[in-house]
Design an enzyme around this catalytic site. Structure first.
Site, PDB file in Angstrom:
ATOM      1  N   SER A 501       0.918  -1.097   0.073  1.00 11.61           N
ATOM      2  CA  SER A 501       0.109  -0.093   0.041  1.00 11.61           C
ATOM      3  C   SER A 501       0.893   1.211  -0.093  1.00 11.61           C
ATOM      4  CB  SER A 501      -1.005  -0.024   1.239  1.00 11.61           C
ATOM      5  OG  SER A 501      -1.659  -1.157   1.244  1.00 11.61           O
ATOM      6  N   ARG A 502       1.972   1.086  -0.424  1.00 11.57           N
ATOM      7  CA  ARG A 502       2.888   2.383  -0.777  1.00 11.57           C
ATOM      8  C   ARG A 502       3.395   3.024   0.674  1.00 11.57           C
ATOM      9  NH1 ARG A 502       2.893   0.478  -4.832  1.00 11.57           N
ATOM     10  NH2 ARG A 502       2.147   1.071  -6.815  1.00 11.57           N
TER      11      ARG A 502
END
Ligand SMILES: NC(=O)C1=CN([C@@H]2O[C@H](COP(=O)(O)OP(=O)(O)OC[C@H]3O[C@@H](n4cnc5c(N)ncnc54)[C@H](O)[C@@H]3O)[C@@H](O)[C@H]2O)[C@@H](O)CC1
Ligand SMILES: [K+]
Length: 579
Positions: A501-502
């Site tokens: 999720s970055r």
């Protein structure tokens, strides 16, 4: 090296940001390009066509997805080749099946990652095509996929019973047609269609008629935008006419076709995005006899893509990085040690050219340029690479001796950024490395007038040949004056570990920050020292008690000691830096 470590949790997409492409690029008016000598890293691509001079059966096809020159086989030719391979050419069916199945598995793994497409159903028919499916399922299991098998018409020959035993010993489930879930889309990510190959004729008989229909109907899910499993057909999409293709238009529409030995005529009608060729065993006798034009396989690969790769929506390309957390507690105090640790991991992971790095430089105009070069040494003094001192990067470095280096280790979801000042390595160091290179590369360096426009490849090759002849006696090839190394002395290291999720982890070692911190400590402690001295002076004139005087004296001592340590650290650092 002593440095300060700073950690930044970032939610930005690092790569997407840096790879942003402006759509206005199409309006850029490009003059006719000149032929330049390239930077050292670049390797020339090997030709795709093996240019068989005996090849006269070229197929020129209008489909943009199909290779223009590849050979296609009729059903009869495919059967003949099969017989020749297993007759006079001495192959056994087991051997060919093993290689065919391995090709199918490697082609699948090349396109569909097991992290996203793990659940595989291989539907296997009664003949050798079914055998290929069984072998592919075994390899896919070892590649990390979770295969299941549907094998409704088992062949009681030792080859097939052996394959079944091997799969059972791996606890790979066998499902009967009745056991198959009513909605295949929910249960599987990949359907391997290994029902029929080039010996198929007529219309499919039960239970395969129904199985083929179920696979064909999976595409209805696509139209309703639900996720449907991808279909991989082995050699022929089952139910298709071997030469005419999907005559009814209602047959299976595979996403991937893995043609074996050579594509059959029906493959010209394949419209899916991934067409591969497998079966890396075709001997020259067959190539000659059938005047085959087949693409060369890259490196040690068991499959080769034929046809253009699909057009992709760049904005939809994304990877969810799954990697262990990268925490301050785990890192080495010294960034060089941390770099070595990650570099060793990249080597151990078998990544190709882990020493390839993007080098960015900018001249006095401030316009940056990047190119890939190869790291050739790293120690406490810095990171070293070699190049042509007349290249663009050399010119920019002569104007502005600062650079940024970037390593990206894809398989490990890791990036390392190193920034600092650059200087030339000594002539002795360059000499030593130059003579350790293969003689061909040494001559290449003599020929190269990098970043200059050359009249053409011909002149370039002629010069190379002349020098090769001149030094054919094994005599020492002198290092050209214009060739040598550079060393980047790091001021900043940033280690980046991609996370889901970055929420990536970044740890930064900054020498500038280290010095700034030390100086701010010195300034504060000097102020405190002044105050302490002032109060001890007051004591002398009798304003304060003897007890407070002792306290101020010990404070002065501690402050002096801390300052001495701080000065030593800074001078050690500066000394190391000037080395
Ligand atoms: N060089 C080669 O020729 C190689 C071939 N291999 C594989 O072998 C395949 C050919 O194998 P086979 O010759 O065993 O044939 P297939 O596997 O294509 O199918 C033959 C079987 O299907 C049955 N069948 C045919 N038409 C049918 C219909 N309408 N309804 C129901 N059943 C039907 C036949 O009775 C027979 O049992 C190739 O497509 C390829 O996948 C690979 O294993 C390795 C190399
Ligand atoms: K098939």
């Amino acid at each position: 090296m002593r440095t300060s470590i700073r950690k930044t949790k970032t939610m930005t997409c690092l790569l997407a940001n840096s790879l942003f492409v402006k759509s206005s690029i199409a309006s850029f008016q490009s003059p006719k390009p000149s032929l330049y000598l390239s930077d050292a890293f670049c390797t020339f691509p090997t030709g795709f066509c093996n240019s068989n001079p005996r090849c006269s059966r070229r197929w020129f096809c209008s489909s943009s997805r199909t290779m223009e020159w590849i050979s296609y086989l009729s059903q009869l030719e495919a059967a003949e080749i099969d017989e020749t391979l297993m007759g006079p050419l001495g192959f056994s069916v087991d051997q060919l099946m093993e290689l065919a199945g391995l090709s199918v598995a490697t082609a699948i793994a090349e396109v569909y990652r097991s992290s996203e497409y793990s659940r595989v159903l291989a539907i296997c028919g009664p003949g050798n095509n079914g055998g290929d499916g069984l072998v592919a399922a075994r390899h896919l299991h070892h590649f990390g996929y979770k295969p299941s098998i549907c094998y409704p018409k088992r062949t009681p020959k030792p080859l097939y019973t052996g394959l079944v035993t091997q799969l059972e010993s791996l606890s790979i489930p066998f499902l009967s047609v009745e056991d198959l879930p009513s909605d295949l889309s929910n249960e599987f990510d990949i359907m391997v269609d290994a029902m029929f190959g080039f010996s198929f004729h007529g219309t499919p008989r039960p239970p395969f008629d129904n199985l083929i229909q179920r696979l064909a109907s999976l595409h209805n899910y696509d139209q309703t935008h639900q996720k449907s499993p991808v279909i991989v057909s082995v050699d022929i999409p089952s139910g298709w006419h071997v030469e005419e293709g999907d005559i009814s238009g209602e047959g299976i529409k595979p996403d991937m076709l893995v043609s074996l030995t050579a594509p059959k005529f029906c493959a010209k009608k394949f419209r899916g995005p991934h067409h591969f060729l497998g079966g890396r065993f075709v001997p020259l006798t067959i190539v000659d006899k059938y005047k085959l034009c087949l693409p060369p396989y890259p490196g040690t690969s068991m499959c080769v893509r034929i046809g253009k790769p699909p057009q992709v929506d760049i904005s939809a390309l994304r990877e969810n990085y799954i990697s262990p957390a990268f925490l301050e507690e785990q890192v080495e105090a010294d960034p060089f040690n941390q770099f070595h640790k990650w570099f060793d991991d990249a080597v151990a992971a078998g990544l190709r050219e882990p020493n390839a790095m993007a080098l960015s430089t900018a001249g006095k105009d401030g316009k940056p340029s990047s190119r890939m070069v190869l790291l050739k040494g790293v120690d406490k003094d810095g990171l070293v690479w070699y190049t042509n001192y007349e290249s663009k990067k050399a010119h920019q470095l002569s104007e502005n001796a600062c650079a940024s280096i970037l390593f990206y280790w894809d398989g490990l979801n890791r990036q390392v950024r190193v920034e600092g000042s650059v200087e030339k390595v000594s002539e002795e160091e360059s000499e030593q490395y130059f003579h350790s290179r293969p003689r061909g590369s040494q001559i290449g360096a003599m020929v190269s007038e990098q970043s200059s426009v050359v009249p053409g490849r011909e002149a370039f090759h002629r010069k190379y040949k002349e020098l090769e002849d001149q030094f054919s006696d094994g005599s020492l090839i002198p290092k050209p004056k214009h060739w040598g190394g550079y060393r980047l002395k790091p001021e900043l290291f940033e280690f980046w570990q991609g996370q889901p999720s970055r929420l990536h982890d970044r740890l930064q070692y900054s020498l500038v920050e280290f010095i700034t911190n030390k100086f701010s400590f010195l300034v504060t402690s000097l102020k405190e020292l002044k105050i302490a001295v002032f109060f001890s002076e007051l004591i002398k004139v009798g304003v304060c008690s003897r007890k407070s005087q002792k306290l101020f004296h010990s404070k002065i001592l501690v402050l002096l000691l801390l300052q001495a340590i701080c000065y030593t650290e800074i001078s050690e650092y500066l000394h190391a830096w000037r080395r």
